[in-house]
Write an enzyme that holds these catalytic residues in place. Sequence first.
Site, PDB file in Angstrom:
ATOM      1  N   GLU A 185       1.095  -1.009  -0.023  1.00  0.00           N
ATOM      2  CA  GLU A 185       0.202   0.168  -0.208  1.00  0.00           C
ATOM      3  C   GLU A 185       0.548   1.264   0.408  1.00  0.00           C
ATOM      4  OE1 GLU A 185      -1.088   2.616   0.335  1.00  0.00           O
ATOM      5  OE2 GLU A 185      -2.176   2.841   2.403  1.00  0.00           O
ATOM      6  N   GLU A 194       3.428   8.378  -4.538  1.00  0.00           N
ATOM      7  CA  GLU A 194       5.205   7.699  -3.322  1.00  0.00           C
ATOM      8  C   GLU A 194       5.705   6.623  -3.815  1.00  0.00           C
ATOM      9  OE1 GLU A 194       3.240   5.675   0.142  1.00  0.00           O
ATOM     10  OE2 GLU A 194       2.286   7.795   0.926  1.00  0.00           O
TER      11      GLU A 194
END
Length: 736
Positions: A185, A194
């Site tokens: 995740e 990210e």
Amino acid sequence: MQCLFPKTLNPQFFLRSFNNTRSKAFTVRSMSSGSRMFQLKVDPLTGNSEWVVIEEDEASGDATKQLLANTSYLDMFNDTRRNKAYREAIEKTITKPCHVLDIGAGTGLLSMMAARAMDHGDSAESSGSKGMVTACESYLPMVKLMRKVLHANGMHRKIRIINKRSDELEVGVDMPSRADVLVSEILDSELLGEGLIPTLQHAHDQLLVDNPKTVPYRATVYGQLVESTDLWKLHDLYNTEKEVLDEIRLVPEGMDSAICVKRQQFSMHCDALEEDIKLLSEPFKVFDFDFWRRPDSHRVTKLSVQATDTGAVHAIISWWSLQLDEKGTIFYSTAPKWISCPSSVEGFNSSISWSQNWCDHWKQCVWFIPKKGLSLLKDEEVSLLAVHTDTSISYEMKTLSQNLELEQSELSAQKYQITLLPEKIALYSDVNWRCSMLKAIKNAMKQKTPSLCVVVDDSIFLAVALAHLAKGSHVLSLFPGLQEKGALYLQAVATANGYSKDHVEVQKMSELLTSQSSLEKQIDLLVGEPFYYGNNSVLPWQNLRFWKDRSLLDSILSEGAVIMPCKGLFKACAMSLPDLWHSHQCLQHVEGFDHSVVNSTLGACGGSPPGQENPTLPFSVWQCGKSKKMSDIVTIMEFNFLKTISPCSGKAKVEFITHGKCHGFVLWIEWVMDAEESIVLSTGPEQRYWKQGVKLLKEPVAVGSHRSATTDCHSADIETSFDPSTGDLIVEYAFL
């Protein structure tokens, strides 16, 4: 958390990268000293920053706890839809012992889900084989927290923790073999920020078997064309400024990109803007990203979107949907509330609930269409070009007769161009704010004709306004964040604003103090908004750097010098904030795993030990879901900028005016611009341009007015104290 930092220590790179991470620190490996964490320490009252090395045994200290409390981990673990979707998908995907790799493991939640799934798998007992889980987490304080969580759940022998970035892992060194399953995740609101793509690329190249199983299985990005005056004002200063009747032109004719927002997507709770949003298209699919195969770094897709109504496209609102399992029965979406479910998902199970509980760790994204937007007629076709890189998605759009996208070469050629946050763009075009600022300047100049005016912060508006209005004065801007870029800008807009280029200059604080010590000219007018470039997510009192800077210049202020603002009023209001409170409430069992050991470190509401208070955090209250004022606004204390900075404190009684649950106190500063207090600029919760400080209660408190015949609390005492040596402001309260 997974963040792909380079192996060389480049602070400027890290500062840019931190915009896309869950925590503002990183871990590096050293052959001689093991794991070390470099944490960015910023002094809020000076703006000075330094990288501080935190050894492993220091990674649970108070400073680290404050750092972790400002991350989105707690909000993420309180997202029950997310947790349930991952648990169900992992249980469907992992049905027998295998090697599982968890990248960005955090507290180890997904790792524990994977280990439990293997224990319960159909063939686990009969085969006699054992599976294994490798948990990769680069952030040292989170690794220490993960170890506590694993011990609390009896999972510490089943999961191997590696304190490295995933691109540092080596098969045969950190992992005995390539992994059969990847669980991860590492997604932000834009999906890619990210480092999802480079992480997956390296994992498929070096860490995973061929054709691995993955959770999630696929992510799909969707978009929708919208008209919104509020969104338009957040980026188009050139055209919104035309509606302002003063003579200041921050973005003059022919220089329409002198001040602008970055050409990027901005995360935002678009549900808060729903009343101002007019939908101009159906949702459309932009990109698919498959986790189970190696992704490309760059793709371009051309879309044809039909307008469903007549209007001006001011923005593209985008979100993403996760398909967590291979068969396509488990989904999670970050769509705004007006989207029931993506119509293009094949095999979508209508029984799956898409209603959202409010969360802050994932929002929607907004891509602004340049200038006034793209005018469309109903049923007109729009040609949309979407491009993704390793870390971002961008758009270009046009009709047959229009193309509004600016040429990138044109933007980069303008050395004076300044990029600001959308909220600052909107503030600079706000008629009432500009009128108040100009009135304050004119009133100040009536008191004393200034020979030298100093703008101590990064206020572009005040620098231009002073140069325009104070014709016989010399204007000096310190521009601590803008520096040379600000100097080039002031020179570029001089003619359009009616001042000569030698009338204004930019100088550093140290240079000003040195040069003025030998000169007779002293500062007659010292001003600030206050606004410091780069302070994007700070608590309101961290803008008291203005007071610190004013104090440094005290020795070269003339007798009777005018200070603007002259005072700061520290305000508070008790509020009902159920969505925000629930997203920060203490954790017990998350999908069957005890997480109570993280509550203290992450600053959770409820369940904290006596004497331990929740940290005060910066939020834009208008974007925090449901909210309601439970009391009148009170003034707790004053900051007197006419004197040098000093400790101060205050106390006030908050009287509740309605019945309900109080979840916390919202705190902000009102800037008093003149001695008569006729011009007061608020940064409170009704404003959209600033963040407020939010002090969440340990537990919600039932409150009511004195008129109600209930046993609810009718009032509360709130006390604050400010320490100028650290910039800290302590908030204490007691319900009566």
